[in-house]
Structures are given as C-alpha cells and as structure tokens.
Design a protein around this motif. Sequence first.
Motif, PDB file in Angstrom:
ATOM      1  N   GLY A 200       0.786  -1.231   0.000  1.00  0.00           N
ATOM      2  CA  GLY A 200       0.000   0.000   0.000  1.00  0.00           C
ATOM      3  C   GLY A 200       0.815   1.276   0.000  1.00  0.00           C
ATOM      4  N   GLU A 201       2.136   1.166   0.080  1.00  0.00           N
ATOM      5  CA  GLU A 201       2.974   2.374   0.102  1.00  0.00           C
ATOM      6  C   GLU A 201       2.782   3.187  -1.178  1.00  0.00           C
ATOM      7  N   GLY A 202       2.458   4.459  -1.029  1.00  0.00           N
ATOM      8  CA  GLY A 202       2.317   5.336  -2.183  1.00  0.00           C
ATOM      9  C   GLY A 202       0.909   5.470  -2.720  1.00  0.00           C
ATOM     10  N   ILE A 203      -0.051   4.698  -2.208  1.00  0.00           N
ATOM     11  CA  ILE A 203      -1.395   4.789  -2.780  1.00  0.00           C
ATOM     12  C   ILE A 203      -2.106   6.084  -2.385  1.00  0.00           C
ATOM     13  N   GLU A 204      -1.541   6.793  -1.418  1.00  0.00           N
ATOM     14  CA  GLU A 204      -2.173   8.064  -1.046  1.00  0.00           C
ATOM     15  C   GLU A 204      -2.113   9.062  -2.207  1.00  0.00           C
ATOM     16  N   ASN A 205      -1.222   8.816  -3.161  1.00  0.00           N
ATOM     17  CA  ASN A 205      -1.088   9.709  -4.317  1.00  0.00           C
ATOM     18  C   ASN A 205      -1.854   9.222  -5.540  1.00  0.00           C
ATOM     19  N   LEU A 211      -8.444   3.769  -7.966  1.00  0.00           N
ATOM     20  CA  LEU A 211      -8.008   2.892  -6.882  1.00  0.00           C
ATOM     21  C   LEU A 211      -9.165   2.113  -6.267  1.00  0.00           C
ATOM     22  N   ILE A 212     -10.262   2.791  -5.945  1.00  0.00           N
ATOM     23  CA  ILE A 212     -11.371   2.132  -5.245  1.00  0.00           C
ATOM     24  C   ILE A 212     -12.005   1.022  -6.094  1.00  0.00           C
ATOM     25  N   PRO A 213     -12.333   1.257  -7.376  1.00  0.00           N
ATOM     26  CA  PRO A 213     -12.871   0.150  -8.194  1.00  0.00           C
ATOM     27  C   PRO A 213     -11.902  -1.023  -8.314  1.00  0.00           C
ATOM     28  N   ALA A 214     -10.590  -0.723  -8.376  1.00  0.00           N
ATOM     29  CA  ALA A 214      -9.601  -1.796  -8.472  1.00  0.00           C
ATOM     30  C   ALA A 214      -9.595  -2.640  -7.202  1.00  0.00           C
ATOM     31  N   LEU A 215      -9.611  -1.987  -6.035  1.00  0.00           N
ATOM     32  CA  LEU A 215      -9.623  -2.724  -4.770  1.00  0.00           C
ATOM     33  C   LEU A 215     -10.895  -3.549  -4.620  1.00  0.00           C
ATOM     34  N   LYS A 216     -12.018  -3.026  -5.057  1.00  0.00           N
ATOM     35  CA  LYS A 216     -13.266  -3.785  -5.007  1.00  0.00           C
ATOM     36  C   LYS A 216     -13.162  -5.066  -5.830  1.00  0.00           C
ATOM     37  N   ALA A 233      -3.093  -3.355   1.733  1.00  0.00           N
ATOM     38  CA  ALA A 233      -3.201  -1.900   1.567  1.00  0.00           C
ATOM     39  C   ALA A 233      -4.153  -1.267   2.578  1.00  0.00           C
ATOM     40  N   TYR A 234      -4.848  -2.065   3.388  1.00  0.00           N
ATOM     41  CA  TYR A 234      -5.862  -1.517   4.300  1.00  0.00           C
ATOM     42  C   TYR A 234      -5.315  -0.403   5.185  1.00  0.00           C
ATOM     43  N   SER A 235      -4.120  -0.613   5.716  1.00  0.00           N
ATOM     44  CA  SER A 235      -3.586   0.349   6.687  1.00  0.00           C
ATOM     45  C   SER A 235      -3.267   1.703   6.061  1.00  0.00           C
ATOM     46  N   LYS A 236      -3.220   1.764   4.742  1.00  0.00           N
ATOM     47  CA  LYS A 236      -2.896   3.008   4.047  1.00  0.00           C
ATOM     48  C   LYS A 236      -4.149   3.737   3.555  1.00  0.00           C
ATOM     49  N   LEU A 237      -5.320   3.194   3.846  1.00  0.00           N
ATOM     50  CA  LEU A 237      -6.565   3.788   3.365  1.00  0.00           C
ATOM     51  C   LEU A 237      -7.086   4.838   4.349  1.00  0.00           C
ATOM     52  N   SER A 238      -7.659   5.885   3.806  1.00  0.00           N
ATOM     53  CA  SER A 238      -8.251   6.937   4.636  1.00  0.00           C
ATOM     54  C   SER A 238      -9.653   6.521   5.073  1.00  0.00           C
ATOM     55  N   ASP A 239     -10.220   7.276   6.008  1.00  0.00           N
ATOM     56  CA  ASP A 239     -11.590   6.996   6.446  1.00  0.00           C
ATOM     57  C   ASP A 239     -12.564   7.090   5.277  1.00  0.00           C
ATOM     58  N   SER A 240     -12.330   8.053   4.394  1.00  0.00           N
ATOM     59  CA  SER A 240     -13.188   8.201   3.215  1.00  0.00           C
ATOM     60  C   SER A 240     -13.081   6.982   2.312  1.00  0.00           C
ATOM     61  N   ASP A 241     -11.859   6.447   2.147  1.00  0.00           N
ATOM     62  CA  ASP A 241     -11.665   5.233   1.343  1.00  0.00           C
ATOM     63  C   ASP A 241     -12.425   4.061   1.967  1.00  0.00           C
ATOM     64  N   LEU A 242     -12.285   3.914   3.267  1.00  0.00           N
ATOM     65  CA  LEU A 242     -12.899   2.786   3.958  1.00  0.00           C
ATOM     66  C   LEU A 242     -14.424   2.829   3.858  1.00  0.00           C
TER      67      LEU A 242
END
Length: 376
Positions: A200-205, A211-216, A233-242
């Motif tokens: 998950g390193e770097g997914i914040e960018n 990203l979201i459709p791919a993770l789904k 990658a869960y630990s790198k996700l924001s509250d909005s992502d979750l």
Amino acid sequence: MRLMHRCLPRKALYITGKGTPSFPALTKEEVQDALDAGRFSHRGLKYNKWILEKYSVKELLHALGNWSFIVRKEAAKELGTRNENVVKDLIAMLNGPNRYARYGACLGLKQAGRNSEEAVDLLIDKVVNDKDLTLRYYAVEALQLPWEKDPRPNGLGDLPRKAGPAFLKLAAVNDPEQDPTGKMTRILTDILFRSFYKDGEGIENVDRAILIPALKAMLANPNGEARSIASRAYSKLSDSDLEQLWGDIYYAAKDPAPSGVMFGRGVKMNGVRILAEHHMKEGFEVGTHLLDLPGYMWGTWNREIEVIPLLKVYGQGMKKYFPLIEKTLKKGNMKKRKAREEAYEYMKKTPMPTDLKTIRPYIDAYDKEHEAKARK
C-alpha cells in the motif's frame, strides 16, 4: 497422474478419449521436436541452459519465436546477459505477425529492455489494447519490477512503475468471456501490491476514481491469495476510502474465496484487524466466526493464534471464548505467545466497549448493489 497413465489405453473416460474422434499419432519428427524443446533445443539449435552462451544473439532472437515457453524463457534470460542492445529487434518482434515471437519479445524486453521508455510504452499499450489475452499476460509479466532473485541488470529497470494507473484501471475490468476466473486481476494485484505499491505504500497519491474500483475487484477476486495481497493496503486507506470499501472488506474477511483458499488467511486477518482498530462491531462478529471454524479447513492453520490479539479491543465480550483462548496460549513461537497472553489478560480485565460503531449501513448498501447487478 499415474492413474491417468493407466486409464489412457482403456479410453473409458472422456478425458482419455472416450467418444472422441481419433487423432493421428505424433510423427517421429514431432516427438523429437518436443524432446528437443524440453532440452532447450529446437531444429538443430541446442538451447540448453548449460551451453546457451555458445549461441549468437541472432540465434537467441530466433529462439524467442519458438513454440515452447521454456525455450523462449531461457533464450530471453541469456539475451539479458549479452552486451548487444537488441531493443529495436524486440520491439519489431512485438509488433510482428508471429504470435510466439510476440510472446518471446515480451520475455526478451523483460530481461534485455535496457531501460527503454519506448519499449515500456509499447508494452503498456499491448496490455491495455491488444485483443490477444495471452499476449496481454506476457506484457504484464514483462512490466514486473526486478526483485532480488531476478535482478535483470539489463532489463527495464524502474520504468514500469509508470504502468501503475493503467494496471489499476485494468484490474477493475470484468471480462467474463475471455477471463471468467479473473486471472488478469489476480496477476495485476500481485504486481501492484508486491512491488509498485508494496503493502500500500504510495497509494495516497493515486486517483481514488481508479483505486477504489480496483480494490473492489481485487477483494472479490475468486482467488484467496489475490484478496490477501490486496488487503495489505488496508492500513494506508483513509476513512473516506474505507467508507467506500467496508462492505467489500467485511465479506472478503467473512466468506472464503472459491480458489486459493490456502492463501486466504491474510485477507481474513487484515479484515478483522482494520475492523477492530476502528472499533466496529463487525470485527467481533467476523473474528469470533474465525475462531469457530473447523481446524481442518484450508487456510485455517494457526488462525486462532493470529486472531486473538486482534480481538483484545472487545474485552470481556470475548468471555465465551476464554476456554478456547486458554488452549491456544502455548501454541506458536514465544513472541506470538506473549502477544496472546497479553491480549488475554487485557480481555479479562476490560469490559466490553459501549461505544462500538457499526458498518451495517455499508454492508446493506453493498448487498443492494450486488442484488441489482445479479438481476441484470
């Protein structure tokens, strides 16, 4: 396999020839050709891993068009050790009419691409646009980043990282006709979250629209290993992502994947972890469900050892499972045992939290969305 060998002469099963038209036996030349390919040789050229260095670059390029994957792969590796720059030849092969040569060109560029941006751009184009799904797989493989056991000093280097956005878009694509088991998404998941965006390193960018459709798609992939890799990658996700993924995370943790079950423990543990960290009731539900699973099921080895520390946030809500926890305290290595013991002591002393939250609205929304898709 040995039983199949014994069944073959009888032709009593469809898989051994029952009810099927007779096919002509292989000729002596065809048998020899197959044997030669197994020894890394073809049509008089002995592409053997012990003597490959004896052959010219021209002969190795010719070998990349061989029908045998082994011959193509070994020839590509040998090209990667040569001083000659063959990038232009490989690009021409990749655009040529011979499909085996196109596959071989991908292998060749992986080993001998010499940091060619033109080659990387062409491979990305093949991945995204080519109609030959097999070629697309080879192109994806060519764009893997080097790793310790396969350093590829003359390969494409770090340039394939530019394929990240294209790979994420492609990972979300559902192609039931050509790829009913989602193999492309599985391969892309492995590349994306083991190298491009390791854990998950770097997914914040990364653009959330891709990203979201791919993770789904990754968390719904039929393969348990793909789900587990994506869950890193869960630990790198924001509250909005979750909020957009809670339903997917819940079901990926709760329900076993149809295949690759022996590698599916990671997505379960990471699911419980992220739910518990956010004080969600469903973390307790899924975590205790995992404790109750039969021990003989694939992917459940040492499950209780790993999940117990994740559930300590639920305190005395785990009281029903204290006897089971006590039985597992002596399992595993000392480091893990200490974590379990500390978690158990915390549970015994700490009341069940009264401020737990729930992701039930997200689960209900997920259910409605998938029910609507199923009706179409």
